[in-house]
Enzyme design. Structure first.
Site, PDB file in Angstrom:
ATOM      1  N   SER A 132     -52.759 -29.844 -14.990  1.00  0.00           N
ATOM      2  CA  SER A 132     -53.128 -28.487 -14.439  1.00  0.00           C
ATOM      3  C   SER A 132     -53.154 -28.253 -13.010  1.00  0.00           C
ATOM      4  O   SER A 132     -52.935 -27.298 -12.350  1.00  0.00           O
ATOM      5  CB  SER A 132     -54.297 -27.947 -15.019  1.00  0.00           C
ATOM      6  OG  SER A 132     -55.542 -28.565 -14.114  1.00  0.00           O
ATOM      7  N   LYS A 169     -60.206 -28.107  -9.553  1.00  0.00           N
ATOM      8  CA  LYS A 169     -59.497 -26.996  -9.607  1.00  0.00           C
ATOM      9  C   LYS A 169     -59.396 -26.272  -8.113  1.00  0.00           C
ATOM     10  O   LYS A 169     -60.239 -26.861  -7.209  1.00  0.00           O
ATOM     11  CB  LYS A 169     -60.300 -25.910 -10.461  1.00  0.00           C
ATOM     12  CG  LYS A 169     -60.079 -26.123 -11.920  1.00  0.00           C
ATOM     13  CD  LYS A 169     -58.698 -25.633 -12.325  1.00  0.00           C
ATOM     14  CE  LYS A 169     -58.635 -25.935 -13.817  1.00  0.00           C
ATOM     15  NZ  LYS A 169     -58.582 -27.334 -14.130  1.00  0.00           N
TER      16      LYS A 169
END
Length: 216
Positions: A132, A169
């Site tokens: 990701s 993230k």
């Protein structure tokens, strides 16, 4: 650390600084603008304060938010997370992984060492897991160097604990809206959005300051 553990650490730290500064519960309630019953639940470990209230308490006691959030009473002085490993020399221990996709609990499933020949100022190292964050050049298996801190600036990449799980993230936090958005660096992953009371289960472990590839 589980949710119960987080609450107990917060309660212990609040009581410690109340005693240090000779402050009563009523004193703190009036200073930060919370109900007495709400504050009592915090110091009894029944509930966990929101991020903005933690910041107000930290300012009131003249300390950092990490002084309230983290448990420094263990032998190493580091917060107790399965994927947090202190850096004490240039030979850095690397144990476990951090999810770069869906949050994943860290298992200590491997043990080896990596030589850090740079001046990176970091506190622990994590192995990236998943794809990701590929557009930030962080790939599956990369080592990510994390500087331990409870907040980061919007747009910075951080290791984030969500309950008993962790993920890597890009962070966007809007205090006035009680809103946090965790963004992947891969368009196939949707934003992870937390607001209101959901933020009580979200904790920033630290800022990603560097990464290293091809270490095997």
């Amino acid at each position: 650390m589980n949710d119960l553990g987080n609450k107990q650490v917060m309660a212990k730290n609040i009581l410690k600084y109340m005693k240090l500064h000779d402050k009563s519960r009523q004193d703190v309630c009036q200073a930060i603008g919370v109900k007495y019953t709400t504050f009592t639940d915090w110091v009894k470990g029944k509930s966990y304060p929101r991020i903005d209230k933690i910041e107000l308490m930290a300012r009131y006691f003249g300390i950092t938010k990490s002084d309230l959030i983290e448990d420094y009473d263990n032998e190493s002085g580091m917060v107790n997370y399965n994927n947090v490993f202190p850096i004490s020399t240039q030979t850095l221990p690397v144990l476990g992984k951090i999810a770069c996709g869906t949050p994943k609990f860290m298992d200590e499933d491997r043990s080896f060492y990596v030589k850090d020949g740079t001046s990176i100022k970091a506190d622990f190292v994590l192995i990236a897991y998943g794809d990701s964050m590929v557009n930030a050049r962080i790939n599956d298996g990369d080592l990510v160097f994390i500087r331990q801190q409870p907040t980061v600036d919007n747009g910075e990449i951080a290791a984030v604990a969500i309950g008993d799980e962790a993920t890597l993230k890009r962070i966007y936090y809007y205090q006035d809206k009680s809103l946090m958005i965790l963004k992947a660096e891969n368009p196939k992953y949707e934003d992870m959005i937390y607001s209101g009371e959901e933020l009580e289960d979200v904790r920033i472990l630290g800022k990603a300051v560097a990464f290293q590839s091809d270490v095997y």
